[in-house]
Design a protein around this motif. Structure first.
Motif, PDB file in Angstrom:
ATOM      1  N   GLU A 245       0.814  -1.217   0.000  1.00 14.42           N
ATOM      2  CA  GLU A 245       0.000   0.000   0.000  1.00 14.42           C
ATOM      3  C   GLU A 245       0.848   1.269   0.000  1.00 14.42           C
ATOM      4  OE1 GLU A 245       0.772  -0.962   4.333  1.00 14.42           O
ATOM      5  OE2 GLU A 245       0.330  -2.075   2.483  1.00 14.42           O
ATOM      6  N   LYS A 246       2.147   1.134   0.252  1.00 12.32           N
ATOM      7  CA  LYS A 246       3.041   2.296   0.311  1.00 12.32           C
ATOM      8  C   LYS A 246       3.880   2.475  -0.954  1.00 12.32           C
ATOM      9  CE  LYS A 246       4.192   4.363   3.715  1.00 12.32           C
ATOM     10  NZ  LYS A 246       3.843   5.719   4.178  1.00 12.32           N
ATOM     11  N   ILE A 247       3.667   1.639  -1.968  1.00 15.83           N
ATOM     12  CA  ILE A 247       4.551   1.648  -3.137  1.00 15.83           C
ATOM     13  C   ILE A 247       4.626   3.030  -3.786  1.00 15.83           C
ATOM     14  CG2 ILE A 247       4.898   0.773  -5.489  1.00 15.83           C
ATOM     15  CD1 ILE A 247       3.809  -1.912  -4.535  1.00 15.83           C
ATOM     16  N   VAL A 248       3.474   3.597  -4.146  1.00 12.94           N
ATOM     17  CA  VAL A 248       3.482   4.872  -4.875  1.00 12.94           C
ATOM     18  C   VAL A 248       4.019   5.993  -3.985  1.00 12.94           C
ATOM     19  CG1 VAL A 248       2.059   6.584  -6.053  1.00 12.94           C
ATOM     20  CG2 VAL A 248       1.646   4.147  -6.443  1.00 12.94           C
ATOM     21  N   ASP A 249       3.586   6.030  -2.720  1.00 10.45           N
ATOM     22  CA  ASP A 249       4.095   7.055  -1.798  1.00 10.45           C
ATOM     23  C   ASP A 249       5.599   6.924  -1.617  1.00 10.45           C
ATOM     24  OD1 ASP A 249       1.556   8.032  -1.468  1.00 10.45           O
ATOM     25  OD2 ASP A 249       1.196   7.037   0.447  1.00 10.45           O
ATOM     26  N   PHE A 266       0.890  -2.072 -11.956  1.00  9.89           N
ATOM     27  CA  PHE A 266       0.694  -1.110 -13.046  1.00  9.89           C
ATOM     28  C   PHE A 266      -0.795  -0.934 -13.349  1.00  9.89           C
ATOM     29  CE2 PHE A 266       4.883  -3.144 -14.002  1.00  9.89           C
ATOM     30  CZ  PHE A 266       5.651  -2.090 -13.540  1.00  9.89           C
ATOM     31  N   GLU A 267      -1.553  -2.025 -13.267  1.00  2.00           N
ATOM     32  CA  GLU A 267      -3.001  -1.937 -13.492  1.00  2.00           C
ATOM     33  C   GLU A 267      -3.653  -1.021 -12.457  1.00  2.00           C
ATOM     34  OE1 GLU A 267      -3.292  -6.562 -15.151  1.00  2.00           O
ATOM     35  OE2 GLU A 267      -4.114  -6.022 -13.199  1.00  2.00           O
ATOM     36  N   LYS A 268      -3.252  -1.190 -11.185  1.00  2.00           N
ATOM     37  CA  LYS A 268      -3.846  -0.372 -10.123  1.00  2.00           C
ATOM     38  C   LYS A 268      -3.462   1.097 -10.284  1.00  2.00           C
ATOM     39  CE  LYS A 268      -4.107  -1.763  -5.810  1.00  2.00           C
ATOM     40  NZ  LYS A 268      -5.522  -1.971  -5.470  1.00  2.00           N
ATOM     41  N   ALA A 269      -2.190   1.356 -10.617  1.00  2.00           N
ATOM     42  CA  ALA A 269      -1.751   2.748 -10.798  1.00  2.00           C
ATOM     43  C   ALA A 269      -2.475   3.386 -11.979  1.00  2.00           C
ATOM     44  CB  ALA A 269      -0.240   2.787 -11.015  1.00  2.00           C
ATOM     45  N   TYR A 270      -2.585   2.640 -13.066  1.00  2.00           N
ATOM     46  CA  TYR A 270      -3.297   3.111 -14.258  1.00  2.00           C
ATOM     47  C   TYR A 270      -4.759   3.428 -13.922  1.00  2.00           C
ATOM     48  CZ  TYR A 270      -5.829   2.458 -18.726  1.00  2.00           C
ATOM     49  OH  TYR A 270      -6.677   2.591 -19.794  1.00  2.00           O
ATOM     50  N   GLY A 271      -5.409   2.496 -13.231  1.00  2.00           N
ATOM     51  CA  GLY A 271      -6.809   2.696 -12.869  1.00  2.00           C
ATOM     52  C   GLY A 271      -6.994   3.888 -11.951  1.00  2.00           C
ATOM     53  N   ARG A 272      -6.078   4.046 -10.986  1.00  2.00           N
ATOM     54  CA  ARG A 272      -6.186   5.159 -10.040  1.00  2.00           C
ATOM     55  C   ARG A 272      -6.039   6.505 -10.754  1.00  2.00           C
ATOM     56  NH1 ARG A 272      -8.661   7.521  -6.284  1.00  2.00           N
ATOM     57  NH2 ARG A 272      -7.444   8.758  -4.831  1.00  2.00           N
ATOM     58  N   ILE A 273      -5.073   6.606 -11.659  1.00  2.00           N
ATOM     59  CA  ILE A 273      -4.866   7.870 -12.381  1.00  2.00           C
ATOM     60  C   ILE A 273      -6.062   8.181 -13.274  1.00  2.00           C
ATOM     61  CG2 ILE A 273      -3.412   9.044 -14.085  1.00  2.00           C
ATOM     62  CD1 ILE A 273      -1.041   7.390 -12.924  1.00  2.00           C
ATOM     63  N   ARG A 330       4.564  11.145  -9.849  1.00  2.00           N
ATOM     64  CA  ARG A 330       3.940  10.226  -8.881  1.00  2.00           C
ATOM     65  C   ARG A 330       4.869   9.090  -8.495  1.00  2.00           C
ATOM     66  NH1 ARG A 330      -1.453  10.490  -8.004  1.00  2.00           N
ATOM     67  NH2 ARG A 330      -1.602   8.262  -7.588  1.00  2.00           N
ATOM     68  N   PHE A 331       5.806   8.773  -9.395  1.00  2.00           N
ATOM     69  CA  PHE A 331       6.775   7.702  -9.123  1.00  2.00           C
ATOM     70  C   PHE A 331       8.160   8.263  -8.798  1.00  2.00           C
ATOM     71  CE2 PHE A 331       3.471   5.977 -11.864  1.00  2.00           C
ATOM     72  CZ  PHE A 331       3.083   4.852 -11.152  1.00  2.00           C
ATOM     73  N   GLY A 332       8.228   9.539  -8.449  1.00  2.00           N
ATOM     74  CA  GLY A 332       9.486  10.139  -8.030  1.00  2.00           C
ATOM     75  C   GLY A 332      10.175  10.980  -9.081  1.00  2.00           C
ATOM     76  N   GLY A 333       9.775  10.824 -10.339  1.00  2.00           N
ATOM     77  CA  GLY A 333      10.312  11.678 -11.395  1.00  2.00           C
ATOM     78  C   GLY A 333      11.656  11.259 -11.960  1.00  2.00           C
ATOM     79  N   ARG A 334      12.272  10.190 -11.415  1.00  2.00           N
ATOM     80  CA  ARG A 334      13.609   9.778 -11.902  1.00  2.00           C
ATOM     81  C   ARG A 334      13.611   8.390 -12.533  1.00  2.00           C
ATOM     82  NH1 ARG A 334      18.729   9.643  -8.995  1.00  2.00           N
ATOM     83  NH2 ARG A 334      17.682   8.243  -7.527  1.00  2.00           N
TER      84      ARG A 334
END
Length: 588
Positions: A245-249, A266-273, A330-334
């Motif tokens: 649950e902390k991956i994106v943060d 990736f599916e969850k991140a895509y769906g959330r965005i 959202r993923f840190g930019g790097r």
């Protein structure tokens, strides 16, 4: 040994970063080496001998990694157990492996062992990362280190001597595949397998000491282990935190340059965005969709080697500043690239991320070949394929289009299962993967599904469920699972579950805030929404593949229910058995 060589080569460089309260602390390679030596010596003081098994029952954390390295430095063999594994399966694994010592994360894992102590005659000591000791059977990690320090005082240089004595074909790891059917099977992997995996990834020239990995993958899974081998070979640092649950943060805070993940992330991140933009509505949502339409077209022309019109170049540059940079942030930019493995990645989702400037390199492998066999390259990422073979790995297509693998990373066999081993490894050393695939002229491998998952309708048409299921997840941002059935039937049906987190957001925006998951998914509005997405899916399928009927389940699938493996793969036969009455009703 890889680890001791890395400590000698990069003593002052950062090795591991880990959460401590609200901040992060780190260890350099020298400090890691000192801790691993103390732990390895502690294991030797407890009598661990070559190839004797030591279990690890824990979520991903830096102590897991140090324990694993200590086991191998002591000449033992790590046996991995997911912390979500049931007590019965845990007892089976530890007994089958004849583990003498077990590292456990906390009291929850300790209880699994104390409740079944009489069934674990081989286990002589339990070492806790967190929690107390009983002064006899259970000791703390610090107590193990003290035993090790005392042993090192009497036997200086013993760890280096032990490491040098380890043969390449000595057992290093016993990973029990979670399996979608039957009991877990112990896969026997050698030291040379992990050394090869690290060297093969290093040879790709895509990672070096300047990189920072965010590592959350279960270390009990071969994908997590192979990333550790890559770290030892390439020398980059890893920020380690297994809380999903902390991956994106964590990515936003740590700012990694790469990360390995399963497609579900990736599916969850895509769906959330997607759902966040839909909630914004108005001009912002229009800008978002215009940006991705331009980005997808821009990347398509690039991929096909065609010239990009000046107008599109200008639009792409503007959208990159206004939209894509925010997605990357959202993923840190790097992030230079993500690596996707463990299951098939939907092509549309891969192309969507690629349009935002986030490259996902899909790879392929399985526990039986130490996780890595093929991978795409940032300079030639062919979306839809799983890339070319690692240097030293052979890939060929066998009977029935089955993918076969051969190389130094192939398992020794299944532990205590000679007949299963003989069915999987042939006389020429080829591993029969059970996956169906094809190779193009350049050696890029495409996986089309599990052979056992293919089914034939009563009309004689073959159906590949994973291909249909992944298409639905790319269309519906609220989807968690979409399971297709229809073997020997005259049409195809589906069971659907929705992502609880996404549906909480949906409920807040649709007048159902505070409602239970069951109430939400049983509402007419949700059923209408899902029906619209199924109609959209059917428009992309062959006539015989279309979903004629479907049913929303009143719960999402979980590991605890037994419907998902610990690595988040659907146990299709369990789901089908649990919901056979629902499936039958769809054919009534």
């Amino acid at each position: 040994m890889q680890f001791l060589d890395r400590v000698a080569k990069s003593p002052e460089s950062e090795a591991f970063r880990y959460p401590s309260g609200d901040s992060w602390e780190s260890l350099n390679w020298k400090q890691s080496g000192e801790q691993v030596s103390s732990m390895a010596a502690g294991l030797l003081s407890l009598g661990i001998a070559s190839e004797q098994r030591v279990g690890i029952m824990s979520n991903t954390r830096y102590e897991w990694i140090l324990a694993d390295l200590a086991v191998m430095c002591a000449g033992g063999a790590t046996t991995t157990v997911y912390p979500s594994t049931s007590a019965n399966d845990t007892v089976y694994i530890l007994s089958d492996a004849e583990c003498r010592i077990v590292f456990v994360e906390d009291e929850t894992q300790v209880k699994k062992l104390t409740d079944h102590k009489s069934e674990l005659p081989h286990v002589e000591k339990v070492v806790t990362f967190e929690g107390g000791a009983d002064g006899d059977w259970i000791i703390t990690l610090d107590e193990l280190k003290k035993l090790g320090d005392a042993y090192l005082a009497e036997h200086p240089g013993v760890i280096e001597e032990k490491a040098k004595s380890i043969a390449p074909d000595q057992l290093a790891t016993l990973i029990y595949t979670s399996g979608t059917t039957g009991r877990p099977k112990g896969v026997r992997l050698h030291h040379k397998s992990w050394v090869y995996e690290g060297a093969a990834i290093q040879a790709q020239n895509i990672l070096d000491e300047s990189d920072l990995q965010f590592l959350w993958l279960p270390m009990a899974h071969a994908f997590g282990k192979v990333l550790l081998s890559a770290q030892l070979a390439c020398g980059f640092a890893s920020a380690v935190d297994g809380r999903v649950e902390k991956i994106v943060d964590n990515c936003a805070e740590v700012k990694p340059t790469f990360m390995g993940a399963a497609p579900r992330i990736f599916e969850k991140a895509y769906g959330r965005i997607q759902t966040m933009q839909a909630a914004e509505g108005g001009a912002k949502e229009k800008l978002f969709h215009a940006a991705f339409a331009a980005g997808l077209e821009y990347e398509r022309l690039k991929r096909e080697g065609k010239s990009i019109p000046m107008g599109l170049k200008l639009k792409h540059g503007l959208f990159d500043k206004l939209v894509f940079s925010k997605v990357r942030a959202r993923f840190g930019g790097r992030v230079r690239f993500f690596i996707s493995g463990a299951a098939a990645l939907n092509r549309e989702i891969a192309e969507w991320f690629n349009a935002a400037g986030i490259v996902i390199l899909e790879g392929y492998g399985m526990t039986e070949n130490s996780a890595g066999a093929t991978v795409n390259h940032p300079d030639d990422n062919r979306i839809g394929t799983v890339g070319q073979a690692f240097p030293g790995t052979e890939v060929k297509i066998g009977d029935g289009d089955e993918v076969l693998l051969r190389g130094p990373h192939i398992m020794d066999g299944y532990h205590n299962l000679p007949e299963e081993t003989a069915r999987t490894l042939d006389a020429e050393g080829w591993l029969h993967t059970g996956d169906k695939g094809s190779l193009d002229a350049d050696g890029y491998l495409t996986i089309t599904g599990r052979i056992k998952e293919l089914f034939k309708t009563s009309g004689g048409k073959y159906i590949a469920p994973p291909a249909i299921e992944s298409k639905f997840k790319a269309i519906c941002p609220y989807a968690s699972q979409f399971m297709v059935f229809g073997a020997e039937r005259n049409y195809v049906v589906a069971l659907v579950t929705l992502d609880p987190d996404a549906m909480t957001g949906w409920a807040a925006e649709n007048g159902m805030e505070g409602s239970s998951y069951t109430e939400i998914v049983n509402s007419d509005k949700v059923k209408e929404m899902v029906g619209n997405y199924v109609d959209e899916l059917n428009g992309k399928l062959n006539r015989w593949e279309t979903i004629k009927k479907w049913q929303l389940l009143d719960h999402d699938l979980t590991v605890e229910s037994g419907e998902l493996t610990p690595s988040m793969k659907v146990k299709r036969n369990v789901v089908e058995d649990n919901h056979k009455d629902v499936i039958e009703s769809l054919y009534a």
